[in-house]
Design a protein around this motif. Structure first.
Motif, PDB file in Angstrom:
ATOM      1  N   THR A  48      -5.729   2.723 -14.706  1.00 19.34           N
ATOM      2  CA  THR A  48      -4.614   2.201 -15.013  1.00 19.34           C
ATOM      3  C   THR A  48      -3.373   3.332 -14.572  1.00 19.34           C
ATOM      4  O   THR A  48      -3.802   4.416 -14.632  1.00 19.34           O
ATOM      5  N   PRO A  49      -2.006   2.922 -14.162  1.00 19.50           N
ATOM      6  CA  PRO A  49      -0.960   3.901 -14.212  1.00 19.50           C
ATOM      7  C   PRO A  49      -0.929   4.880 -15.132  1.00 19.50           C
ATOM      8  O   PRO A  49      -0.915   6.115 -15.000  1.00 19.50           O
ATOM      9  N   ARG A  50      -1.225   4.465 -16.622  1.00 18.07           N
ATOM     10  CA  ARG A  50      -0.770   5.314 -17.776  1.00 18.07           C
ATOM     11  C   ARG A  50      -1.883   6.393 -17.620  1.00 18.07           C
ATOM     12  O   ARG A  50      -1.878   7.590 -17.838  1.00 18.07           O
ATOM     13  N   SER A  57       3.619  -5.768 -14.883  1.00 13.46           N
ATOM     14  CA  SER A  57       2.418  -6.223 -14.972  1.00 13.46           C
ATOM     15  C   SER A  57       1.507  -6.362 -13.756  1.00 13.46           C
ATOM     16  O   SER A  57       0.496  -6.080 -13.852  1.00 13.46           O
ATOM     17  N   PHE A  58       2.328  -6.759 -12.921  1.00 10.58           N
ATOM     18  CA  PHE A  58       1.916  -7.060 -11.600  1.00 10.58           C
ATOM     19  C   PHE A  58       1.541  -5.705 -11.036  1.00 10.58           C
ATOM     20  O   PHE A  58       0.380  -5.440 -10.364  1.00 10.58           O
ATOM     21  N   GLU A 104       0.778  -1.228  -0.077  1.00 12.45           N
ATOM     22  CA  GLU A 104      -0.173   0.014   0.241  1.00 12.45           C
ATOM     23  C   GLU A 104       0.786   1.170   0.057  1.00 12.45           C
ATOM     24  O   GLU A 104       0.657   2.129  -0.637  1.00 12.45           O
ATOM     25  N   ARG A 105       1.737   1.233   0.850  1.00  8.18           N
ATOM     26  CA  ARG A 105       2.788   2.537   0.968  1.00  8.18           C
ATOM     27  C   ARG A 105       3.405   2.947  -0.395  1.00  8.18           C
ATOM     28  O   ARG A 105       3.734   3.809  -0.818  1.00  8.18           O
ATOM     29  N   PHE A 141      -2.231  -1.422  -9.140  1.00 10.15           N
ATOM     30  CA  PHE A 141      -2.594  -0.045  -9.104  1.00 10.15           C
ATOM     31  C   PHE A 141      -3.858   0.266  -9.678  1.00 10.15           C
ATOM     32  O   PHE A 141      -4.819   0.724  -9.044  1.00 10.15           O
ATOM     33  N   ALA A 142      -4.503  -0.518 -10.668  1.00 10.53           N
ATOM     34  CA  ALA A 142      -5.849  -0.552 -11.074  1.00 10.53           C
ATOM     35  C   ALA A 142      -6.474  -1.016 -10.155  1.00 10.53           C
ATOM     36  O   ALA A 142      -7.673  -0.314  -9.810  1.00 10.53           O
ATOM     37  N   ALA A 143      -6.454  -1.912  -9.421  1.00  8.78           N
ATOM     38  CA  ALA A 143      -7.169  -2.423  -8.165  1.00  8.78           C
ATOM     39  C   ALA A 143      -7.350  -1.465  -7.169  1.00  8.78           C
ATOM     40  O   ALA A 143      -8.542  -1.261  -6.428  1.00  8.78           O
TER      41      ALA A 143
END
Length: 319
Positions: A308-310, A295-296, A262-263, A301-303
């Motif tokens: 998404t990061p992008r 990918s992980f 998380e951090r 990040f999306a969850a």
């Protein structure tokens, strides 16, 4: 080695590991010193005398001091010592115990037996030493007091720590020789009392785990970029078992692994919206904060943030 003296205050500095080891030997006792990075080392010691007490401020780079068995057996100096950590964190080990000292807290140690101080980050350590002979504490008693942290926030620490600190400041009061000797002895007794005084509820598992929980949070925040960050590394740095670490987090219905993740995700999110990171590829941002698998990282990040990061970076660039 540079040496300057003003009244009863001496300031000494070293610009190499060899000079630093010699300065520490001359001012305190012989120690084996290991820098935490590289081989060069700079350091400074500012000290003053108060009767038989030496009060010193020690500053240098991250390193480990070890008093080995042969060094202790040589008995070049037999000292009762108190180490106070004003800034940073120091880990002291002696007589089978380990403790973490920080935020103006202190701990007692004895140079007649092996000990280890490990100091990380930008640290500021105050060291108070008295000759062992003549102090009203036996070897057996002292062995029960070493490597026990006395927090500045504790009842006894709030009384003793400010007094110790006052001895090392630039405008520390001057005393007549008889009063200096008397006060030095009384301060030694207070330090011994502080180390032997248990805090209320010190045996409470909940209280102990809460303190550890806060220490781990701080350590994680300071080491998010370390690829080795995990239970084993943290347990070793804080001198506890991995089982104790997991128990401290379980009390908060958390796991250590999820806390670290998380951090790190929060750190990546801050970086993705920061102009200073705009030209850094997303996989490099992720790797910087410990996500070796791109990918992980994208899935996690999306969850966590619902995008998404992008897409997150693009949305923040357009603002």
């Amino acid at each position: 080695m540079d040496i300057r003296a003003a009244g009863d205050v001496t300031e000494e500095s070293a610009v190499s590991l060899a000079d630093w080891a010699e300065l520490i030997r001359a001012r305190f006792v012989e120690l084996s010193i290991t820098p935490h990075s590289g081989t060069g080392l700079r350091g400074a010691v500012r000290s003053r005398r108060l009767g038989q007490l030496q009060a010193a401020t020690v500053r240098s780079a991250p390193q480990t001091f070890r008093r080995t068995c042969p060094q202790a057996a040589a008995a070049d100096s037999e000292l009762l010592a108190v180490g106070m950590i004003e800034h940073g964190v120091g880990h002291l080990e002696q007589d089978g115990r380990r403790c973490a000292v920080r935020d103006g807290g202190f701990a007692v140690y004895d140079t007649t037996r092996p000990f280890t101080w490990s100091l990380d980050g930008a640290w500021d350590m105050r060291v108070y030493t008295w000759p062992r002979g003549g102090l009203p504490v036996t070897d057996a008693e002292l062995q029960r007091l070493t490597a026990r942290a006395v927090p500045r926030s504790s009842a006894i620490g709030s009384l003793v720590a400010p007094m110790l600190h006052r001895l090392t400041v630039a405008d520390a009061p001057a005393l007549s020789p008889p009063n200096a000797v008397r006060l030095a002895g009384e301060i030694a007794e207070l330090a011994v009392i502080a180390a032997s005084e248990p805090e209320p509820d010190a045996g409470s598992g909940a209280n102990a785990d809460q303190g550890l929980f806060q220490q781990v949070q701080e350590f994680v925040e300071d080491n998010l970029t370390d690829p080795r960050l995990g239970a084993t590394r943290i347990a070793g740095e804080l001198f506890v078992s991995t089982r104790t670490l997991h128990r401290a987090f379980a009390r908060h219905d958390l796991t250590l692994a999820n806390w670290i993740k998380e951090r790190r995700l929060q750190a990546c999110r801050r970086a993705l919206r920061s102009p200073s990171w705009h030209d850094t590829p997303i996989n490099q941002v992720a790797a910087h904060y410990g996500f070796a698998n791109a990918s992980f990282f994208s899935r996690e990040f999306a969850a966590r943030f619902g995008t998404t990061p992008r897409a997150y970076r693009q949305a923040n660039r357009s603002r």
